[in-house]
Design a protein around this motif. Structure first.
Motif, PDB file in Angstrom:
ATOM      1  N   GLY A   3       0.876  -1.285  -0.017  1.00 16.64           N
ATOM      2  CA  GLY A   3       0.060   0.225   0.043  1.00 16.64           C
ATOM      3  C   GLY A   3       0.884   1.159   0.042  1.00 16.64           C
ATOM      4  N   ALA A   4       2.041   1.268   0.807  1.00 16.02           N
ATOM      5  CA  ALA A   4       2.733   2.459   0.795  1.00 16.02           C
ATOM      6  C   ALA A   4       3.411   2.653  -0.723  1.00 16.02           C
ATOM      7  CB  ALA A   4       4.103   2.420   1.866  1.00 16.02           C
ATOM      8  N   ALA A   5       3.894   1.958  -1.144  1.00 13.61           N
ATOM      9  CA  ALA A   5       4.616   1.782  -2.267  1.00 13.61           C
ATOM     10  C   ALA A   5       3.703   2.157  -3.404  1.00 13.61           C
ATOM     11  CB  ALA A   5       5.399   0.176  -2.988  1.00 13.61           C
ATOM     12  N   LEU A   6       2.372   1.728  -3.565  1.00 13.09           N
ATOM     13  CA  LEU A   6       1.567   2.225  -4.390  1.00 13.09           C
ATOM     14  C   LEU A   6       1.060   3.789  -4.395  1.00 13.09           C
ATOM     15  CD1 LEU A   6      -0.521   1.635  -6.750  1.00 13.09           C
ATOM     16  CD2 LEU A   6      -2.151   0.737  -5.024  1.00 13.09           C
ATOM     17  N   GLY A   7       1.114   4.050  -2.841  1.00  8.52           N
ATOM     18  CA  GLY A   7       0.760   5.318  -2.626  1.00  8.52           C
ATOM     19  C   GLY A   7       1.725   6.501  -3.205  1.00  8.52           C
ATOM     20  N   ILE A   8       2.976   6.119  -3.108  1.00 11.38           N
ATOM     21  CA  ILE A   8       3.984   6.874  -3.610  1.00 11.38           C
ATOM     22  C   ILE A   8       4.121   7.059  -5.051  1.00 11.38           C
ATOM     23  CG2 ILE A   8       6.674   7.074  -3.716  1.00 11.38           C
ATOM     24  CD1 ILE A   8       6.643   5.714  -0.877  1.00 11.38           C
ATOM     25  N   ALA A   9       3.840   5.965  -5.752  1.00 10.25           N
ATOM     26  CA  ALA A   9       3.938   5.780  -7.290  1.00 10.25           C
ATOM     27  C   ALA A   9       2.678   6.656  -7.806  1.00 10.25           C
ATOM     28  CB  ALA A   9       3.699   4.375  -7.676  1.00 10.25           C
ATOM     29  N   VAL A  10       1.542   6.398  -7.329  1.00  8.48           N
ATOM     30  CA  VAL A  10       0.450   7.292  -7.537  1.00  8.48           C
ATOM     31  C   VAL A  10       0.621   8.974  -7.599  1.00  8.48           C
ATOM     32  CG1 VAL A  10      -1.964   7.760  -7.077  1.00  8.48           C
ATOM     33  CG2 VAL A  10      -1.069   5.375  -7.217  1.00  8.48           C
ATOM     34  N   LEU A  11       0.961   9.250  -6.438  1.00 10.56           N
ATOM     35  CA  LEU A  11       1.274  10.547  -6.209  1.00 10.56           C
ATOM     36  C   LEU A  11       2.205  11.221  -7.193  1.00 10.56           C
ATOM     37  CD1 LEU A  11       1.290  11.103  -2.327  1.00 10.56           C
ATOM     38  CD2 LEU A  11      -0.551  11.597  -4.059  1.00 10.56           C
ATOM     39  N   THR A  12       3.407  10.557  -7.397  1.00  6.92           N
ATOM     40  CA  THR A  12       4.308  10.686  -8.369  1.00  6.92           C
ATOM     41  C   THR A  12       3.826  10.793  -9.981  1.00  6.92           C
ATOM     42  OG1 THR A  12       6.097   9.917  -7.075  1.00  6.92           O
ATOM     43  CG2 THR A  12       6.562  10.229  -9.435  1.00  6.92           C
ATOM     44  N   ASN A  13       3.167   9.889 -10.110  1.00  7.43           N
ATOM     45  CA  ASN A  13       2.472   9.877 -11.498  1.00  7.43           C
ATOM     46  C   ASN A  13       1.227  10.640 -11.756  1.00  7.43           C
ATOM     47  OD1 ASN A  13       3.964   7.773 -13.333  1.00  7.43           O
ATOM     48  ND2 ASN A  13       3.813   6.870 -11.284  1.00  7.43           N
ATOM     49  N   LEU A  14       0.580  10.922 -10.612  1.00  9.02           N
ATOM     50  CA  LEU A  14      -0.503  11.984 -10.823  1.00  9.02           C
ATOM     51  C   LEU A  14      -0.066  13.290 -11.128  1.00  9.02           C
ATOM     52  CD1 LEU A  14      -3.048  11.163  -8.033  1.00  9.02           C
ATOM     53  CD2 LEU A  14      -3.356  11.096 -10.449  1.00  9.02           C
ATOM     54  N   TYR A  15       1.271  13.754 -10.546  1.00  8.02           N
ATOM     55  CA  TYR A  15       1.924  14.935 -10.851  1.00  8.02           C
ATOM     56  C   TYR A  15       2.200  14.969 -12.331  1.00  8.02           C
ATOM     57  CZ  TYR A  15       5.338  18.783 -11.360  1.00  8.02           C
ATOM     58  OH  TYR A  15       5.994  19.946 -11.766  1.00  8.02           O
ATOM     59  N   ALA A  16       2.954  13.957 -12.725  1.00  6.08           N
ATOM     60  CA  ALA A  16       3.348  13.716 -14.251  1.00  6.08           C
ATOM     61  C   ALA A  16       2.160  13.769 -15.099  1.00  6.08           C
ATOM     62  CB  ALA A  16       4.179  12.551 -14.286  1.00  6.08           C
ATOM     63  N   TYR A  17       1.244  13.421 -14.757  1.00 11.32           N
ATOM     64  CA  TYR A  17      -0.051  13.172 -15.527  1.00 11.32           C
ATOM     65  C   TYR A  17      -0.477  14.618 -15.713  1.00 11.32           C
ATOM     66  CZ  TYR A  17      -4.816  12.363 -17.181  1.00 11.32           C
ATOM     67  OH  TYR A  17      -6.115  12.362 -17.667  1.00 11.32           O
ATOM     68  N   TRP A  18      -0.820  15.313 -14.538  1.00  9.27           N
ATOM     69  CA  TRP A  18      -1.377  16.626 -14.869  1.00  9.27           C
ATOM     70  C   TRP A  18      -0.475  17.498 -15.419  1.00  9.27           C
ATOM     71  CZ3 TRP A  18      -6.193  18.111 -14.312  1.00  9.27           C
ATOM     72  CH2 TRP A  18      -6.981  17.277 -13.489  1.00  9.27           C
ATOM     73  N   ARG A  19       0.964  17.282 -15.381  1.00  2.99           N
ATOM     74  CA  ARG A  19       1.929  18.329 -16.175  1.00  2.99           C
ATOM     75  C   ARG A  19       2.602  17.602 -17.255  1.00  2.99           C
ATOM     76  NH1 ARG A  19       1.937  23.543 -15.284  1.00  2.99           N
ATOM     77  NH2 ARG A  19       4.196  23.373 -15.239  1.00  2.99           N
ATOM     78  N   SER A  20       2.149  16.589 -17.727  1.00  2.66           N
ATOM     79  CA  SER A  20       2.876  15.902 -18.512  1.00  2.66           C
ATOM     80  C   SER A  20       3.077  16.589 -20.071  1.00  2.66           C
ATOM     81  CB  SER A  20       1.931  14.591 -19.161  1.00  2.66           C
ATOM     82  OG  SER A  20       0.961  14.886 -19.562  1.00  2.66           O
ATOM     83  N   ASP A  21       2.001  17.302 -20.572  1.00  2.00           N
ATOM     84  CA  ASP A  21       2.111  18.147 -21.806  1.00  2.00           C
ATOM     85  C   ASP A  21       3.254  19.157 -21.666  1.00  2.00           C
ATOM     86  OD1 ASP A  21       0.678  19.596 -19.758  1.00  2.00           O
ATOM     87  OD2 ASP A  21      -0.616  20.331 -21.376  1.00  2.00           O
ATOM     88  N   HIS A  22       3.218  20.103 -20.287  1.00  2.00           N
ATOM     89  CA  HIS A  22       4.485  20.972 -20.127  1.00  2.00           C
ATOM     90  C   HIS A  22       5.661  20.465 -20.040  1.00  2.00           C
ATOM     91  CE1 HIS A  22       1.094  24.068 -19.342  1.00  2.00           C
ATOM     92  NE2 HIS A  22       0.592  23.102 -18.779  1.00  2.00           N
ATOM     93  N   LEU A  23       5.887  19.384 -19.341  1.00  2.00           N
ATOM     94  CA  LEU A  23       7.118  18.572 -18.991  1.00  2.00           C
ATOM     95  C   LEU A  23       7.593  18.147 -20.374  1.00  2.00           C
ATOM     96  CD1 LEU A  23       6.355  16.795 -15.849  1.00  2.00           C
ATOM     97  CD2 LEU A  23       7.580  18.882 -16.115  1.00  2.00           C
ATOM     98  N   ALA A  24       6.809  17.516 -21.276  1.00  2.00           N
ATOM     99  CA  ALA A  24       7.420  16.747 -22.458  1.00  2.00           C
ATOM    100  C   ALA A  24       7.701  17.810 -23.412  1.00  2.00           C
ATOM    101  CB  ALA A  24       6.222  15.945 -23.017  1.00  2.00           C
ATOM    102  N   LEU A  25       7.043  18.997 -23.453  1.00  2.00           N
ATOM    103  CA  LEU A  25       7.268  20.115 -24.503  1.00  2.00           C
ATOM    104  C   LEU A  25       8.424  20.708 -24.025  1.00  2.00           C
ATOM    105  CD1 LEU A  25       3.341  21.401 -24.931  1.00  2.00           C
ATOM    106  CD2 LEU A  25       4.948  20.004 -26.816  1.00  2.00           C
ATOM    107  N   ALA A  26       8.578  21.109 -22.656  1.00  2.00           N
ATOM    108  CA  ALA A  26       9.570  22.018 -22.258  1.00  2.00           C
ATOM    109  C   ALA A  26      10.932  21.291 -22.571  1.00  2.00           C
ATOM    110  CB  ALA A  26       9.530  22.310 -20.894  1.00  2.00           C
ATOM    111  N   ALA A  27      10.749  19.658 -22.287  1.00  2.00           N
ATOM    112  CA  ALA A  27      12.219  18.918 -22.190  1.00  2.00           C
ATOM    113  C   ALA A  27      12.660  18.956 -23.866  1.00  2.00           C
ATOM    114  CB  ALA A  27      11.680  17.485 -22.319  1.00  2.00           C
ATOM    115  N   HIS A  28      12.034  19.379 -24.925  1.00  2.00           N
ATOM    116  CA  HIS A  28      12.223  19.301 -26.217  1.00  2.00           C
ATOM    117  C   HIS A  28      12.304  20.724 -26.931  1.00  2.00           C
ATOM    118  CE1 HIS A  28      12.368  14.849 -26.687  1.00  2.00           C
ATOM    119  NE2 HIS A  28      11.489  14.806 -25.901  1.00  2.00           N
ATOM    120  N   GLY A  29      12.359  21.687 -26.096  1.00  2.00           N
ATOM    121  CA  GLY A  29      12.482  23.249 -26.534  1.00  2.00           C
ATOM    122  C   GLY A  29      11.347  23.420 -27.567  1.00  2.00           C
ATOM    123  N   ALA A  30      10.294  23.067 -27.237  1.00  2.00           N
ATOM    124  CA  ALA A  30       9.126  23.224 -28.450  1.00  2.00           C
ATOM    125  C   ALA A  30       8.578  24.562 -28.384  1.00  2.00           C
ATOM    126  CB  ALA A  30       8.006  22.259 -28.205  1.00  2.00           C
TER     127      ALA A  30
END
Length: 305
Positions: free
Chosen positions: A28-55
């Motif tokens: 349960g603890a491991a799943l909670g950590i992974a969910v929180l990390t990936n929720l942030y990545a999900y909500w910010r995925s477009d900004h993160l990916a575009l910024a990574a490639h200087g779009a």
């Protein structure tokens, strides 16, 4: 169905690793950590990916042909028009990102716009719109969450799992800690490959010309072999987003590849084109050129602005 089975397999694998290494509390603890990390990545995925490639974002004043094409294809696909970006890179490639159709973006490299003709660019953009319509970003986020949870659980479970008699056999624990994340990665990559085939098929239907997409894939594959993408090499986690794997030293169509082999994708698109010709013949009783359903031909590659 294949994606659902693979996601179910990831879930079962998570439970198996958790029971061996961490027990219910550690799982349960491991799943909670992974969910929180990936929720942030999900909500910010477009900004993160575009910024990574200087779009850089473009509009009808800076890239009128490209933006108009994307808007037309999005209307055919029944989607809101996504934001359009251009990446300064000699390597021909493209990707889509965003958590849902209302918050989506498509990006193409300058190398792609220079190397491909109008119909081929339309095929690539239709492929990316198919990813958006299929909500593949959500699917990949769920798979990444489970795969990340398995890796986290394997690491912490091996180091801290169990106490006294409850601690697992060291050899079993070591094997699980090593093989669990590898198995999760294989399943995650299999999901990515299955979504590429689906996006190819739907992209061919959206643009009306699967053979243009097939030609585009062939040209992109050749361009990727010729040009390196520094931004992709610096951010390898974004590789599954691209229409063709942008990384040097790409694998073949095997368990560890993020994309299907291009030759297999081209063969599937050629099969789709044959299906479409057969359907047209059934309706009209005469041969029909499926390429006529695509955007108007202008001939020759870019420039696109």
């Amino acid at each position: 169905m294949k994606t659902a089975v693979l996601l179910a397999g990831l879930t079962a694998l998570f439970g198996a690793v958790g029971l061996v290494l961490g027990g219910p509390r550690g799982m349960g603890a491991a799943l909670g950590i992974a969910v929180l990390t990936n929720l942030y990545a999900y909500w910010r995925s477009d900004h993160l990916a575009l910024a990574a490639h200087g779009a850089r974002e473009v509009d009808r004043s800076t890239a009128p042909d490209l933006v108009a094409m994307v808007a037309d294809l999005a209307a055919r696909a029944g989607l809101p028009t996504p934001r359009v970006y251009v990446i300064e890179s000699a390597q021909p490639n493209a990707f889509a990102t965003g958590r849902n159709p209302a918050n989506a973006a498509v990006a193409a490299t300058t190398g792609l716009l220079a190397a491909l003709d109008r119909d081929e660019v339309a095929g690539v953009m239709a492929h990316e719109l198919a990813h958006i319509r299929n909500r593949d970003t959500l699917t990949m986020t769920v798979s990444a969450t489970l795969a990340g949870a398995i890796a986290t659980l394997a690491q912490f479970g091996f180091l801290f799992g169990g106490r006294g008699d409850a601690r697992p056999n060291p050899l079993i624990a070591m094997a699980t800690a090593i093989l669990g994340p590898i198995a999760a990665m294989i399943v995650q990559f299999a999901i990515s490959r299955s979504r590429e085939y689906a996006a190819d098929r739907e992209g061919g239907l959206i643009c009306g010309d699967p053979l243009s997409l097939a030609r585009a894939l062939e040209r992109i594959e050749a361009g990727v072999r010729r040009f390196t993408s520094p931004s992709a090499e610096s951010h390898p986690a974004t590789a599954p987003l691209f229409i063709v794997n942008p990384l040097a030293g790409r694998g073949i169509d095997n368990l560890f590849s993020t994309h299907p082999a291009t030759r297999n994708r081209i063969a599937a698109l050629e099969g789709l084109a044959a299906e479409m010709r057969g359907s047209a013949q059934d309706r009209t009783g005469r041969s029909s050129d499926t390429s006529g359903a695509g955007p108007p031909r202008r001939g020759g590659p870019g420039p696109w602005g």
